[in-house]
Design an enzyme around this catalytic site. Structure first.
Site, short mmCIF file in Angstrom:
data_model
loop_
_atom_site.label_atom_id
_atom_site.label_comp_id
_atom_site.label_asym_id
_atom_site.label_seq_id
_atom_site.Cartn_x
_atom_site.Cartn_y
_atom_site.Cartn_z
N ASP A 51 -61.89 31.66 -3.42
CA ASP A 51 -62.02 30.93 -4.61
C ASP A 51 -62.84 31.65 -5.78
O ASP A 51 -62.52 31.55 -6.88
CB ASP A 51 -62.93 29.69 -4.35
CG ASP A 51 -64.53 30.24 -4.02
OD1 ASP A 51 -64.29 31.22 -3.28
OD2 ASP A 51 -65.37 29.36 -3.91
N ASP A 95 -61.81 33.16 2.88
CA ASP A 95 -63.25 33.37 2.49
C ASP A 95 -64.09 32.35 2.92
O ASP A 95 -63.63 31.37 3.40
CB ASP A 95 -63.27 33.24 0.93
CG ASP A 95 -64.50 33.39 0.15
OD1 ASP A 95 -65.25 34.23 0.74
OD2 ASP A 95 -64.78 32.68 -0.63
N ASP A 99 -62.07 37.55 -4.53
CA ASP A 99 -61.02 37.35 -3.64
C ASP A 99 -59.68 37.78 -4.34
O ASP A 99 -58.84 37.91 -3.70
CB ASP A 99 -61.07 36.01 -3.37
CG ASP A 99 -62.50 35.57 -2.53
OD1 ASP A 99 -62.80 36.47 -1.72
OD2 ASP A 99 -62.86 34.29 -2.78
#
Lengths: 305, 979
Positions: B672, B331, B676
């Site tokens: 985070d 990410d 996700d």
């Protein structure tokens, strides 16, 4: 161990066993199999060589006449003949077949004690026919050739010798058993001091005899056990010392260990009677774990009909 | 919208809301506005699963056979029957204890749903029956009208019907770092993109809004993500697959040898009961009872080591997964970046300056001598409503808490770093009037007194969208001089603006105007509503651009991943331009790589004409991804080595992870946000950020980076690769002695010798002497630079391969066996039983009523004397295996290098293992030699040394093996002997 490969393609078992494209059998081509088998042939060949070599080296350190250690075999066990399953002598007086096995066992064992087996003076010594001290015959080696052994006459066992009564008393319900002390190389059993014996044995004490005594194992069997007759050399209920020490299979191939026959002449029938026989001596031991060391137990179950 | 309007009648502007009765009805229909926890497996099922996993089944079969044998023997009155009862109990205990151990390990990992439910807001302001009331958020139903204000958590998915300056923080849902403004306008057909929906569990940062609940509970976007995350099955970790593979091999060997010898035994006229007992022995000898526990311990040791380096491992097996990782899907926000807007570039005096964007900036090093900078800094300082929270004087500037939105915060901190005491400057330049930023004006202005007491002019400062600011300017400041803003200057501005925008940065323009003293005297009443002051013909001062900058450790970590053969893919919810810019700055797209679009632009040809294989990099938009087939996605993943996915939804992240997994890659996902979490769960290993990460992400993850440092992943990879190598060594070590345990049974059956080693004794090796040494191998250092080789191939580089099994079983294991047999024959020979006497002896030897068996010397042995000798044999055999296992332990330190290269003393734990091994053997022989049930006896000292030559042979042979492997890489020897 080509299993590892096989698991890779679970559905490809057939192909794994014979892959016709690559001409592979079990994941390897013929040449590859040849190489790997050759490798293992050489590898295991070498290992076998090394193993045999080390075993030979080990055997070189061991004398063929005398074992290196005897701490596991001594003190010796006391064995009863006939050898019976579950130490139970059970038969019916009326049925000869029921004790045939015991008779056969005794016959077989006592064959070596037949007079015609003991003719050769080259092998047999003329020992005294009464108990005497140990008979030392020198070193444990064949420098002087084979060692002589004492004769032990079968007829010393009298009623239990099987000479007079081929059924060893079984047909009369008076069964005989023969007792021997297990052979242990070089072992010199020491008779007990007079005062350490049970009172009923005191009378027949002889310093050159290792005494044996049989008695009821349980209190309640005491009056069922009846009279016990002992037949041994010169009427002693025990093993005379001149038969010891034993020099082993190589030096005394014809060795005859002293025997003691015990006949139970008045056993109560149709009930279980448990008898224990014990040999007494200073270097004789007993153990809770080993119920055949220096003693044994036998159960009689005689059916009167 | 049409479908909604009837529900609250014609009066859109003054909603009365639902009636209480209607709300109750809907509540009864839809259920409470809460996330349902997933069905969890009952604890007892989990526990029972552990009881039948791994080798357990085999051992249960063993135990059962023991009890059957016991039953039969008791019925037959065999004296030694109880041995089998005990053995059965011991086997069952072994299974139960290892099962409890494994269960305890599993129970440690926590439930993912726990934190989703924690995110539910407590209260919501709802309009029902025409009046406002506070209700518990769980009571909300579809159709309810709710009011939200700055600071609130959104209580459900809400379609806004009224909004004023409303901004929400969607970062945990979409990955966008910037606050998103919310209005009543429908702007996009994708619910995640449109501006008129506020999502459950996100936060309203500022402004107020009223809206209608359109989804509650599990139907909300976050609810769907949650169910997506919990719906994603827990994939088996690569190490679990490897261990299963290994268990299959060992169990296969055990069962096939067991069955084979059962058949042989039966056809050799052994009694079926005896054959069963042989079978038990073969199973016990073949199964490395202690190994699975050892593996767990080794993994947890590594986990501890990694925790010290800030990688907290939640799922033990994940320790190794990181080592075999071949693709990392990362990410962007919060993982690669700091998740905080920071000033990155400045443009003044017709020149672009770069600012320091690292985490701990204390100074800025660009040229600050220009008068233009002085003017710009003043605008930046004054035209800013953000303030530090009081009482943070000792906190480093970058860590101070600020009240204000993200870009104002960035500007405030930037000014504070350079000028210091911003609040003091503001005090000295008293603010007289202010117009806050709004979306119609797209600017913010304020009017100040100057700090120069002689200068009575007022200073008007303004910032905003650069093009809007430029429109209002007639001059531009160059080197402190005001110069007319001609065409050329305007073009220079455009170029700079485009360039900064192209970097994915958010650009703000700044301008000012000194109001003439005569027109605006001291007492002039500024009115912000009528704007009684000029807002055009201002002087343009400069541009500032901001970005959420990459963490400073990331570029290095990315390049380390590259050299370790790991592909790093960025998957973000953010915009493609920003994503690409960050990807370039951290090296995910390397400096000289181009995307298809780049090539097209450079060659000035349409995108379709570019050969896709020329482009190493690719930036894929979520919208493109939506229309792609699986094959197209696969093609992209295969053809491009540097990939960025932007504007992706949680589902798409999942699709990307699955795509990577289709390429047989082991995929790590870092993230985070809540968005996700499904991907984190789907990944072979999910890595969440410990500080910035949401609880949902942390719960879905297998590993948590406590310091949010992407670089910690590199450490993790290294540890993971090391533990894989070391587990190989541990397993090789453990498997070897299984042959030495098995051969006695085979020889016993075939050659009818007295049993060389008992089943209980075997268990003492497997669960006693061998445990600590096999764990000690986990401390072994790497043999070469493991970070310079490619990640292992999931299907080709197995933990237990053919070579390992063959070398352990058929070579070292056999040497060990004959070494132990030498000791066995020595013990018997020295007691009077020469090897040739032993052959075929078994039946008489084991006859309980045969008390005068003759040995080689004519001595007669009672049954117990023989048994005791047999136990001495067990002990000697046991000691010999132990001694040879010391050699085995030493050779297993390396697979390729010589032991002397590796160093005998470097791994001290190995020596602890060796000492423990010998100590346990000594205790068993001399300390517990009198305990009958254990079948050990005090052993003569010399028997400890009988197998020593074979121990040395093992060492020498293995050194030769390694030497040939090093000397002739790729040779027949290398292929067959390297495991």
């Amino acid at each position: 161990m080509a299993r590892g490969k096989a698991k890779e393609g679970d559905g490809n078992w057939k192909k794994f066993i014979w892959n016709s494209e690559k001409k592979e059998f079990l994941g390897r081509t013929g040449g590859s199999w040849f190489k790997i088998l050759l490798f293992y042939l050489i590898f295991y060949g070498c290992l076998a060589g090394i193993f045999i070599g080390t075993i030979q080296v080990m055997l070189l350190t061991i004398s063929e006449f005398e074992p290196k250690y005897q701490d596991r075999v001594a003190p010796p066990g006391l064995t009863v003949i006939p050898r019976v399953l579950k130490t139970e002598i059970s038969f019916s007086i009326a049925d000869a077949k029921s004790y045939q096995e015991y008779v056969a066992g005794l016959n077989k064992f006592l064959k070596d004690y037949d007079p015609d087996q003991q003719t050769s003076d080259m092998v047999f010594d003329n020992c005294a026919e009464k108990p005497e001290d140990y008979m030392n015959r020198g070193e444990f080696s064949n420098v002087q050739g084979q060692k002589k052994v004492c004769r032990f006459k079968r007829d010393w066992l009298e009623n239990c010798s099987g000479i007079l009564d081929p059924s060893y008393g079984y047909k009369d319900g008076k069964p005989c058993v023969v007792i021997k002390l297990n052979r242990v190389l070089g072992f010199k059993p020491k008779p007990p001091l007079n005062d350490s014996l049970p009172p009923e044995m005191m009378g027949k004490y002889n310093p050159y005899v290792l005494p044996v005594h049989c008695f009821a194992k349980k209190e309640e069997d005491v009056d069922k056990i009846g009279t016990i007759e002992y037949y041994g050399m010169a009427g002693y209920a025990g093993f005379p010392l001149q038969y010891y020490p034993y020099y082993g299979k190589l030096l005394q191939p014809k060795y005859l260990q002293p025997l003691l026959a015990v006949q139970f002449t008045n056993l109560t029938y149709d009930t279980e009677v448990r008898v224990e026989c014990k040999v007494y001596g200073e270097n004789i031991g007993y153990s809770d774990k080993d119920r055949f060391q220096g003693r044994f137990e036998v159960k009689f179950d005689i059916k009167s009909s | 919208m049409e479908s909604l309007s009837p529900m609250f009648g014609p009066d859109l502007n003054f909603p009365r809301g639902l009636t209480s009765a209607r709300a109750a009805e809907i509540l009864a229909r839809d259920g409470p506005n809460a996330l349902t926890p997933p069905k969890s497996t009952p604890e007892i099922i989990k526990f029972l699963k552990q009881m039948v996993g791994g080798f357990s089944i085999l051992l249960w079969v063993g135990a059962l056979l023991c009890w059957i044998a016991f039953g039969i023997q008791v019925a037959q009155g065999v004296a030694s029957a109880f041995d089998n009862l005990y053995l059965g109990v011991v086997l069952a205990l072994v299974v139960i204890l290892t099962g409890i151990f494994a269960y305890y390990q599993e129970a440690k990992s926590t439930n993912i749903m726990a934190s989703f439910s924690k995110m539910i807001p407590q209260q919501a302001l709802v309009i029902r029956d025409g009046e406002k009331r506070e209700v518990s958020a769980e009571q909300l139903v579809v159709g309810d009208m709710v009011e939200i204000k700055g600071g609130d958590r959104i209580p459900a998915d809400i379609r806004l019907i009224f909004a004023q300056g409303c901004k929400v923080d969607n970062s945990s849902l979409t990955g966008e770092s910037e606050p998103q403004s919310r209005s009543c306008d429908f702007t996009h057909e994708n619910p995640l993109e449109t501006k008129n929906i506020a999502f459950y569990s996100t936060t309203c940062l500022e402004g107020t809004a009223t809206g209608m609940v359109i989804n509650t509970g599990d139907q909300t976007i976050i609810g769907r993500i949650a169910s997506l995350a919990s719906g994603v099955g827990n994939e088996k970790t690569p190490i679990a697959i490897e261990i299963e593979h290994f268990v299959h091999i060992v169990a296969g060997v055990a069962v096939s040898i067991g069955v084979l010898f059962f058949i042989i035994a039966v056809s050799m006229k052994y009694k079926v009961l005896d054959s069963i007992i042989f079978l038990i022995g073969i199973i016990v000898a073949n199964v490395p009872e202690g190994l699975l526990a050892t593996v767990t311990v080794s993994l947890s040791l590594t986990a501890k080591r990694m925790a010290k380096k800030n990688c907290l491992v939640k799922n033990l097996e994940a320790v190794e997964t990181l080592g075999s990782t071949s693709i990392i899907c990362s990410d962007k926000t919060g993982t690669l970046t700091q998740n905080r807007m920071t000033v990155a570039h400045l443009w003044f005096d017709d020149q672009i300056y770069s600012a320091d964007t690292s985490e701990e900036q204390t100074t800025q090093s660009f040229d600050q001598s220009s008068q233009s900078w002085a003017a710009l800094s003043k605008v930046v300082t004054l035209c800013n409503r953000a303030e530090f929270k009081p009482g943070q004087e000792n906190v480093p500037i970058m860590k101070r808490v600020v009240v204000g939105d993200a870009s104002e915060t960035a500007l405030l901190k930037f000014a504070e770093v350079i000028l210091g005491d911003v609040m003091g400057i503001r005090k000295r330049n008293r603010k007289l009037a202010e117009i806050p930023f709004n979306s119609t004006n797209k600017f913010q202005l304020s009017i100040h007194e100057t700090e120069d007491p002689n200068d009575k002019r007022f200073l008007m400062v303004m910032k905003g969208a650069p093009e809007r600011i430029l429109e209002r300017c007639s001059t531009i400041m160059i080197n402190g001089e005001e110069q007319p803003l001609d065409r050329e200057r305007a073009e220079a501005f455009q170029t700079a603006y485009m360039e900064l925008g192209g970097l994915g940065e958010r650009v703000l323009g700044f301008c000012h105007l000194y109001l003439p003293e005569d027109e605006f005297p001291d007492t002039y009443p500024f009115d912000t509503d009528s704007m009684n002051f000029p807002t055009s013909n201002l002087c343009f001062v400069g541009l500032l651009s901001m970005i959420d900058p990459p963490r400073s450790t990331v570029p290095d970590a990315v390049s380390k991943c590259r050299s370790a053969g790991i592909k790093v893919i960025m998957v973000t919810g953010d915009h493609p331009i920003t994503a690409k810019a960050i990807a370039k700055s951290v090296g995910i797209i390397s400096a000289n790589s181009e995307t298809v679009e780049d090539i097209a632009k450079r060659l000035n040809v349409p995108v379709e004409q570019v050969n896709k294989e020329d482009a190493r990099a690719a930036v894929i938009n979520g919208m493109e991804l939506k229309d792609m087939t699986t094959e197209q996605l696969d093609e992209i993943l295969i053809n491009h080595s540097e990939i960025v996915f932007a504007r992706t939804s949680p589902q798409q992240k999942l699709i990307i992870v699955e795509g990577c997994q289709r390429q047989d890659a082991v995929v790590a996902v870092t993230g985070d946000g809540v968005n996700d979490s499904p991907a984190l769960k789907k990944a072979d290993i999910g890595i969440a950020m410990g500080i910035a990460g949401s609880d949902a992400a942390k719960n879905a993850a297998d590993m948590i980076l406590l310091d949010d440092n992407f670089a910690s992943i590199v450490t993790g990879v290294e540890e993971g690769r090391l533990i894989f190598d070391n587990l190989k060594k541990t397993i090789a070590y453990t498997l070897t002695k299984n042959i030495a345990e098995l051969c006695p049974f085979l020889i016993y059956i075939i050659a009818s010798v007295p049993l060389p080693i008992g089943t209980i004794t075997i268990l003492f090796i497997d669960l006693g002497t061998d445990i600590i040494p096999s764990v000690a191998l986990a401390y072994e250092k790497a043999e070469s630079d493991i970070m310079n080789r490619r990640p292992r191939h999931k299907k080709k580089d197995r933990l237990v391969n053919e070579q390992l099994a063959v070398y352990s079983y058929l070579q070292i294991g056999i040497i060990q066996s004959i070494g132990a047999f030498l000791a066995y024959f020595t013990v018997y020979a020295e007691q009077g039983w020469l090897p040739n006497t032993l052959l075929g002896l078994r039946v008489n030897w084991e006859d309980d009523y045969y008390n005068d068996i003759e040995d080689s010397y004519g001595q007669e042995w009672t049954r117990y004397q023989r048994t005791y000798l047999q136990w001495t044999g067990y002990t000697a055999f046991f000691v010999s295996i132990t001694i040879q296992q010391v050699a085995d332990l030493i050779i297993r330190k390396t697979r390729r290098n010589s032991i002397f290269q590796q160093g005998l003393l470097r791994n001290k734990v190995i020596w602890v293992g060796i000492v423990s091994q010998i100590a346990i053997a000594l205790i068993l022989s001399y300390g517990l030699g009198s305990v009958t049930a254990l079948n050990f006896t005090p052993l003569r000292v010399q028997y400890w040394f009988v197998a020593m030559p074979y121990a040395i042979l093992i060492w020498v042979y293995d050194e030769i093996r390694k030497l040939f492997i090093r000397q002739y890489p790729g040779s027949w020897w290398d292929k067959n002997m390297y495991y």
